[in-house]
Scaffold this motif. Structure first.
Motif, PDB file in Angstrom:
ATOM      1  N   ASN A  41       0.833  -1.216   0.000  1.00 47.35           N
ATOM      2  CA  ASN A  41       0.000   0.000   0.000  1.00 47.35           C
ATOM      3  C   ASN A  41       0.867   1.265   0.000  1.00 47.35           C
ATOM      4  N   VAL A  42       1.636   1.456  -1.055  1.00 46.81           N
ATOM      5  CA  VAL A  42       2.490   2.640  -1.182  1.00 46.81           C
ATOM      6  C   VAL A  42       1.797   3.659  -2.080  1.00 46.81           C
ATOM      7  N   VAL A  43       1.727   4.898  -1.626  1.00 51.46           N
ATOM      8  CA  VAL A  43       1.120   5.980  -2.391  1.00 51.46           C
ATOM      9  C   VAL A  43       2.136   7.109  -2.501  1.00 51.46           C
ATOM     10  N   VAL A  44       2.366   7.603  -3.719  1.00 53.85           N
ATOM     11  CA  VAL A  44       3.304   8.702  -3.956  1.00 53.85           C
ATOM     12  C   VAL A  44       2.531   9.869  -4.551  1.00 53.85           C
ATOM     13  N   ASN A  45       2.418  10.946  -3.775  1.00 57.23           N
ATOM     14  CA  ASN A  45       1.670  12.130  -4.211  1.00 57.23           C
ATOM     15  C   ASN A  45       0.306  11.769  -4.796  1.00 57.23           C
ATOM     16  N   GLY A  46      -0.376  10.874  -4.102  1.00 57.14           N
ATOM     17  CA  GLY A  46      -1.719  10.489  -4.508  1.00 57.14           C
ATOM     18  C   GLY A  46      -1.790   9.399  -5.559  1.00 57.14           C
ATOM     19  N   VAL A  47      -0.645   8.948  -6.043  1.00 58.24           N
ATOM     20  CA  VAL A  47      -0.596   7.902  -7.060  1.00 58.24           C
ATOM     21  C   VAL A  47      -0.252   6.568  -6.402  1.00 58.24           C
ATOM     22  N   ASN A  48      -1.078   5.558  -6.627  1.00 53.61           N
ATOM     23  CA  ASN A  48      -0.767   4.226  -6.105  1.00 53.61           C
ATOM     24  C   ASN A  48       0.456   3.677  -6.810  1.00 53.61           C
ATOM     25  N   ALA A  49       1.464   3.318  -6.046  1.00 53.87           N
ATOM     26  CA  ALA A  49       2.728   2.859  -6.621  1.00 53.87           C
ATOM     27  C   ALA A  49       2.671   1.371  -6.939  1.00 53.87           C
ATOM     28  N   TYR A  50       3.448   0.997  -7.961  1.00 59.21           N
ATOM     29  CA  TYR A  50       3.664  -0.417  -8.261  1.00 59.21           C
ATOM     30  C   TYR A  50       4.698  -0.940  -7.269  1.00 59.21           C
ATOM     31  N   VAL A  51       4.374  -2.008  -6.536  1.00 60.19           N
ATOM     32  CA  VAL A  51       5.296  -2.568  -5.540  1.00 60.19           C
ATOM     33  C   VAL A  51       5.678  -3.982  -5.953  1.00 60.19           C
ATOM     34  N   TYR A  52       6.969  -4.203  -6.105  1.00 55.97           N
ATOM     35  CA  TYR A  52       7.486  -5.503  -6.522  1.00 55.97           C
ATOM     36  C   TYR A  52       7.636  -6.408  -5.292  1.00 55.97           C
ATOM     37  N   LYS A  53       7.831  -7.694  -5.531  1.00 62.51           N
ATOM     38  CA  LYS A  53       7.895  -8.661  -4.441  1.00 62.51           C
ATOM     39  C   LYS A  53       9.042  -8.415  -3.473  1.00 62.51           C
ATOM     40  N   THR A  54      10.092  -7.718  -3.921  1.00 62.93           N
ATOM     41  CA  THR A  54      11.220  -7.402  -3.028  1.00 62.93           C
ATOM     42  C   THR A  54      10.939  -6.193  -2.146  1.00 62.93           C
ATOM     43  N   GLY A  55       9.816  -5.514  -2.367  1.00 61.92           N
ATOM     44  CA  GLY A  55       9.519  -4.278  -1.657  1.00 61.92           C
ATOM     45  C   GLY A  55       9.864  -3.045  -2.459  1.00 61.92           C
ATOM     46  N   ALA A  56      10.521  -3.221  -3.612  1.00 59.72           N
ATOM     47  CA  ALA A  56      10.835  -2.081  -4.478  1.00 59.72           C
ATOM     48  C   ALA A  56       9.541  -1.520  -5.054  1.00 59.72           C
ATOM     49  N   PHE A  57       9.433  -0.181  -5.074  1.00 57.86           N
ATOM     50  CA  PHE A  57       8.239   0.425  -5.637  1.00 57.86           C
ATOM     51  C   PHE A  57       8.612   1.488  -6.663  1.00 57.86           C
ATOM     52  N   SER A  58       7.657   1.802  -7.535  1.00 61.01           N
ATOM     53  CA  SER A  58       7.863   2.854  -8.520  1.00 61.01           C
ATOM     54  C   SER A  58       6.538   3.535  -8.806  1.00 61.01           C
ATOM     55  N   ALA A  59       6.622   4.813  -9.158  1.00 57.51           N
ATOM     56  CA  ALA A  59       5.444   5.578  -9.524  1.00 57.51           C
ATOM     57  C   ALA A  59       5.873   6.706 -10.445  1.00 57.51           C
ATOM     58  N   VAL A  60       4.946   7.169 -11.268  1.00 58.52           N
ATOM     59  CA  VAL A  60       5.197   8.315 -12.142  1.00 58.52           C
ATOM     60  C   VAL A  60       4.224   9.411 -11.729  1.00 58.52           C
ATOM     61  N   ILE A  61       4.759  10.569 -11.328  1.00 58.88           N
ATOM     62  CA  ILE A  61       3.919  11.644 -10.803  1.00 58.88           C
ATOM     63  C   ILE A  61       4.066  12.903 -11.651  1.00 58.88           C
ATOM     64  N   ASN A  62       3.075  13.765 -11.577  1.00 60.55           N
ATOM     65  CA  ASN A  62       3.133  15.054 -12.254  1.00 60.55           C
ATOM     66  C   ASN A  62       3.942  16.044 -11.416  1.00 60.55           C
ATOM     67  N   VAL A  63       4.675  16.915 -12.089  1.00 57.15           N
ATOM     68  CA  VAL A  63       5.436  17.964 -11.410  1.00 57.15           C
ATOM     69  C   VAL A  63       5.186  19.286 -12.125  1.00 57.15           C
ATOM     70  N   VAL A  64       5.555  20.378 -11.444  1.00 49.52           N
ATOM     71  CA  VAL A  64       5.349  21.722 -11.998  1.00 49.52           C
ATOM     72  C   VAL A  64       6.659  22.488 -11.899  1.00 49.52           C
ATOM     73  N   PRO A  65       6.804  23.572 -12.649  1.00 51.43           N
ATOM     74  CA  PRO A  65       8.014  24.384 -12.526  1.00 51.43           C
ATOM     75  C   PRO A  65       8.183  24.901 -11.098  1.00 51.43           C
ATOM     76  N   GLY A  66       9.432  24.973 -10.651  1.00 47.07           N
ATOM     77  CA  GLY A  66       9.711  25.433  -9.300  1.00 47.07           C
ATOM     78  C   GLY A  66       9.887  24.283  -8.332  1.00 47.07           C
TER      79      GLY A  66
END
Length: 309
Positions: A41-66
């Motif tokens: 249950n990993v969430v990054v800036n409101g995005v549910n992250a993909y969590v691999y069996k080793t515990g590694a997670f990844s997510a793609v989030i939106n960013v803004v200038p600044g």
């Protein structure tokens, strides 16, 4: 150099992007990190992250200038990063496209390969990419690319030595070598081939789950012939894990030798959760290293067969 994530890892961590990282203008950014094995249950800036069996997670989030704050949560645990994204520049005049030209290389291609040499007379330089303060890409658990490159490079050199070749590593421990000094070492000893070992990472706006493949980069014809043999062998060894993208053209310092057949091998994506797991796996590292060595051996034999010797 064995990496032990269970000892070094906090309950939740972000490996990329680094704190206070600065990026040119972009709309999105990937985040990789790790949590305790078994958590999902990993969430990054409101995005549910993909969590691999080793515990590694990844997510793609939106960013803004600044300034952007990245917050990863897992239950009551929180980890944050701050990154800075440049403002979008004003539209400028289109750049005049320069005529593409390859660097010059010897016309007598055959003379630049070890066609007339026995293995004992054939010198192969194996370059473990990055090193020292230059860590290269970072995996979700914080494993630096430089370490995996060296582990694979040692296997390649050992396998070549076992086949009777002379194999030399540009580095056999964790220290920094200036980029131009790497091929310079091979030129100084009149090496017959130069192969640089690396592990890949997507662009800052890429997706570390979707972006996973092996590839080999070359600049000119003599490098491409070497690269094709290595690529085919590596592709066969890892076909059940990821696709192979083939030989790609790249004007890298370590590929553009005009005298020595040279190429750069991207064995895997260390940023991919599944790729990271394979980088930790000694049997998989051995399989990949042996495949690269077999590709080099195949290239040497193939050159002989092409010329009817």
């Amino acid at each position: 150099m064995t990496f032990l994530p269970s000892i070094l890892l906090a309950f939740i961590s972000i490996a990329f992007p680094r704190e206070e990282a600065r990026f040119n203008f972009l709309d999105r950014c990937y985040v990789i990190g790790a949590v305790e094995r078994g958590r999902t249950n990993v969430v990054v800036n409101g995005v549910n992250a993909y969590v691999y069996k080793t515990g590694a997670f990844s997510a793609v989030i939106n960013v803004v200038p600044g300034k952007n704050t990245i917050t990863a949560t897992c239950g009551t645990n929180v980890c944050t990063r701050t990154i800075n994204v440049a403002e979008r520049g004003a539209p400028g005049k289109p750049k005049v496209e320069k005529k593409f030209e390859k660097l010059p290389y010897a016309s007598d291609v055959a003379s630049n390969a070890p066609t007339n040499k026995a293995p004992a007379e054939t010198l192969i330089y194996i370059d473990a990419g990055h090193g020292g303060h230059d860590s290269g890409a970072i995996s979700p658990h914080g494993l630096p690319e430089k370490e995996v490159n060296l582990l694979i490079a040692r296997i390649v050199a050992k396998e070549l030595l076992a086949k009777g070749y002379k194999a030399v590593l540009t580095r056999d421990s964790d220290f920094f070598i200036p980029l131009y000094d790497r091929p310079r070492k091979a030129h100084a000893e009149n090496a017959d081939a130069f192969v640089s070992i690396h592990h890949n990472a997507p662009g800052h706006s890429g997706d570390p789950v979707a972006d996973r493949f092996s590839s080999v980069y070359a600049w000119n014809d003599i490098g491409s012939r070497l690269a094709s043999h290595i690529g085919r062998s590596l592709a066969e060894a890892t076909k059940d894990e990821m696709p192979y993208k083939g030989v790609m053209h790249a004007n890298f310092v370590v590929t553009r030798s005009s005298q020595i057949p040279s190429c750069l091998v991207e064995v895997d994506f260390v940023t991919s959760p599944a790729g990271e797991a394979d980088c930790w796996n000694p049997s998989r590292r051995l399989r990949a290293g042996k495949a690269i060595a077999e590709g080099i051996h195949s290239w040497c034999r193939g050159k002989v067969l092409e010329e009817g010797r």
